[in-house]
Design a protein around this motif. Sequence first.
Motif, PDB file in Angstrom:
ATOM      1  N   ALA A  93       0.840  -1.198   0.000  1.00 55.28           N
ATOM      2  CA  ALA A  93       0.000   0.000   0.000  1.00 55.28           C
ATOM      3  C   ALA A  93       0.871   1.242   0.000  1.00 55.28           C
ATOM      4  N   GLN A  94       0.271   2.367  -0.412  1.00 55.83           N
ATOM      5  CA  GLN A  94       0.981   3.630  -0.379  1.00 55.83           C
ATOM      6  C   GLN A  94       0.053   4.752   0.057  1.00 55.83           C
ATOM      7  N   ALA A  95       0.653   5.790   0.624  1.00 56.72           N
ATOM      8  CA  ALA A  95      -0.084   6.975   1.045  1.00 56.72           C
ATOM      9  C   ALA A  95       0.882   8.154   1.008  1.00 56.72           C
ATOM     10  N   ASP A  96       0.339   9.350   1.108  1.00 52.76           N
ATOM     11  CA  ASP A  96       1.178  10.549   1.062  1.00 52.76           C
ATOM     12  C   ASP A  96       2.039  10.709   2.310  1.00 52.76           C
ATOM     13  N   THR A  97       1.509  10.304   3.479  1.00 54.20           N
ATOM     14  CA  THR A  97       2.236  10.464   4.736  1.00 54.20           C
ATOM     15  C   THR A  97       2.110   9.197   5.580  1.00 54.20           C
ATOM     16  N   VAL A  98       2.947   9.078   6.585  1.00 52.31           N
ATOM     17  CA  VAL A  98       2.861   7.947   7.515  1.00 52.31           C
ATOM     18  C   VAL A  98       1.530   7.971   8.249  1.00 52.31           C
ATOM     19  N   ASP A  99       1.078   9.171   8.631  1.00 51.97           N
ATOM     20  CA  ASP A  99      -0.206   9.271   9.327  1.00 51.97           C
ATOM     21  C   ASP A  99      -1.356   8.797   8.449  1.00 51.97           C
ATOM     22  N   GLU A 100      -1.337   9.183   7.183  1.00 52.07           N
ATOM     23  CA  GLU A 100      -2.384   8.747   6.258  1.00 52.07           C
ATOM     24  C   GLU A 100      -2.344   7.228   6.066  1.00 52.07           C
ATOM     25  N   LEU A 101      -1.148   6.671   5.992  1.00 53.16           N
ATOM     26  CA  LEU A 101      -1.002   5.224   5.879  1.00 53.16           C
ATOM     27  C   LEU A 101      -1.583   4.540   7.114  1.00 53.16           C
ATOM     28  N   GLY A 102      -1.264   5.063   8.286  1.00 53.80           N
ATOM     29  CA  GLY A 102      -1.810   4.500   9.528  1.00 53.80           C
ATOM     30  C   GLY A 102      -3.322   4.552   9.561  1.00 53.80           C
ATOM     31  N   ARG A 103      -3.895   5.673   9.118  1.00 52.56           N
ATOM     32  CA  ARG A 103      -5.363   5.768   9.079  1.00 52.56           C
ATOM     33  C   ARG A 103      -5.955   4.744   8.114  1.00 52.56           C
ATOM     34  N   MET A 104      -5.296   4.525   6.980  1.00 56.09           N
ATOM     35  CA  MET A 104      -5.780   3.530   6.026  1.00 56.09           C
ATOM     36  C   MET A 104      -5.804   2.147   6.662  1.00 56.09           C
ATOM     37  N   VAL A 105      -4.718   1.798   7.357  1.00 54.59           N
ATOM     38  CA  VAL A 105      -4.627   0.474   7.972  1.00 54.59           C
ATOM     39  C   VAL A 105      -5.699   0.300   9.042  1.00 54.59           C
ATOM     40  N   VAL A 106      -5.829   1.274   9.928  1.00 51.57           N
ATOM     41  CA  VAL A 106      -6.757   1.145  11.054  1.00 51.57           C
ATOM     42  C   VAL A 106      -8.220   1.294  10.619  1.00 51.57           C
ATOM     43  N   ALA A 107      -8.508   2.285   9.794  1.00 55.58           N
ATOM     44  CA  ALA A 107      -9.897   2.591   9.456  1.00 55.58           C
ATOM     45  C   ALA A 107     -10.453   1.762   8.305  1.00 55.58           C
ATOM     46  N   LYS A 108      -9.573   1.243   7.441  1.00 56.18           N
ATOM     47  CA  LYS A 108     -10.076   0.517   6.273  1.00 56.18           C
ATOM     48  C   LYS A 108      -9.639  -0.944   6.260  1.00 56.18           C
ATOM     49  N   VAL A 109      -8.332  -1.179   6.300  1.00 53.29           N
ATOM     50  CA  VAL A 109      -7.836  -2.554   6.178  1.00 53.29           C
ATOM     51  C   VAL A 109      -8.284  -3.406   7.362  1.00 53.29           C
ATOM     52  N   GLN A 110      -8.056  -2.931   8.583  1.00 49.16           N
ATOM     53  CA  GLN A 110      -8.381  -3.743   9.759  1.00 49.16           C
ATOM     54  C   GLN A 110      -9.880  -3.950   9.947  1.00 49.16           C
ATOM     55  N   GLN A 111     -10.696  -3.200   9.240  1.00 47.49           N
ATOM     56  CA  GLN A 111     -12.144  -3.348   9.356  1.00 47.49           C
ATOM     57  C   GLN A 111     -12.705  -4.433   8.430  1.00 47.49           C
ATOM     58  N   VAL A 112     -11.863  -4.988   7.564  1.00 48.67           N
ATOM     59  CA  VAL A 112     -12.316  -6.041   6.644  1.00 48.67           C
ATOM     60  C   VAL A 112     -12.630  -7.295   7.441  1.00 48.67           C
ATOM     61  N   GLU A 113     -13.807  -7.838   7.203  1.00 43.80           N
ATOM     62  CA  GLU A 113     -14.239  -9.044   7.917  1.00 43.80           C
ATOM     63  C   GLU A 113     -13.339 -10.229   7.582  1.00 43.80           C
ATOM     64  N   GLY A 114     -12.951 -10.972   8.607  1.00 49.02           N
ATOM     65  CA  GLY A 114     -12.125 -12.165   8.427  1.00 49.02           C
ATOM     66  C   GLY A 114     -10.681 -11.968   8.841  1.00 49.02           C
ATOM     67  N   ILE A 115     -10.268 -10.720   9.107  1.00 51.88           N
ATOM     68  CA  ILE A 115      -8.895 -10.456   9.531  1.00 51.88           C
ATOM     69  C   ILE A 115      -8.781 -10.667  11.034  1.00 51.88           C
ATOM     70  N   THR A 116      -7.728 -11.373  11.446  1.00 53.06           N
ATOM     71  CA  THR A 116      -7.497 -11.569  12.873  1.00 53.06           C
ATOM     72  C   THR A 116      -6.305 -10.764  13.382  1.00 53.06           C
ATOM     73  N   ARG A 117      -5.332 -10.447  12.507  1.00 50.09           N
ATOM     74  CA  ARG A 117      -4.145  -9.707  12.945  1.00 50.09           C
ATOM     75  C   ARG A 117      -3.447  -9.091  11.734  1.00 50.09           C
ATOM     76  N   THR A 118      -2.854  -7.897  11.936  1.00 46.55           N
ATOM     77  CA  THR A 118      -2.059  -7.275  10.885  1.00 46.55           C
ATOM     78  C   THR A 118      -0.708  -6.849  11.445  1.00 46.55           C
ATOM     79  N   LEU A 119       0.259  -6.762  10.559  1.00 41.34           N
ATOM     80  CA  LEU A 119       1.587  -6.246  10.882  1.00 41.34           C
ATOM     81  C   LEU A 119       1.998  -5.350   9.720  1.00 41.34           C
ATOM     82  N   THR A 120       2.198  -4.058   9.999  1.00 44.09           N
ATOM     83  CA  THR A 120       2.542  -3.096   8.953  1.00 44.09           C
ATOM     84  C   THR A 120       4.051  -2.874   8.949  1.00 44.09           C
ATOM     85  N   CYS A 121       4.662  -3.039   7.775  1.00 45.42           N
ATOM     86  CA  CYS A 121       6.109  -2.908   7.621  1.00 45.42           C
ATOM     87  C   CYS A 121       6.396  -1.804   6.597  1.00 45.42           C
ATOM     88  N   PRO A 122       6.691  -0.581   7.064  1.00 51.81           N
ATOM     89  CA  PRO A 122       7.001   0.506   6.131  1.00 51.81           C
ATOM     90  C   PRO A 122       8.256   0.206   5.325  1.00 51.81           C
TER      91      PRO A 122
END
Length: 77
Positions: free
Chosen positions: A44-73
């Motif tokens: 994934a990509q975003a303009d800033t680290v904060d925007e990337l974090g919001r994408m992960v928390v607000a969009k990716v982690q909300q997908v049904e079926g996910i149990t855990r994520t690990l983000t590696c910049p």
Amino acid sequence: MVQAYILIQTEVGKASLVADTIAKIPGVLQAEDVTGPYDVIVRAQADTVDELGRMVVAKVQQVEGITRTLTCPVVHL
């Protein structure tokens, strides 16, 4: 531009559905279901680290079926 790999563990049998759903999120470059300790790997990509974090928390982690994520910049040394 900030890029990261997001390593995802899913519920059993949900990897393909999770990858297909995440692939449609704006900012996701690629989502693949894989074998091994993680079930889906996303690039994934975003303009800033904060925007990337919001994408992960607000969009990716909300997908049904996910149990855990690990983000590696991605870093360029």
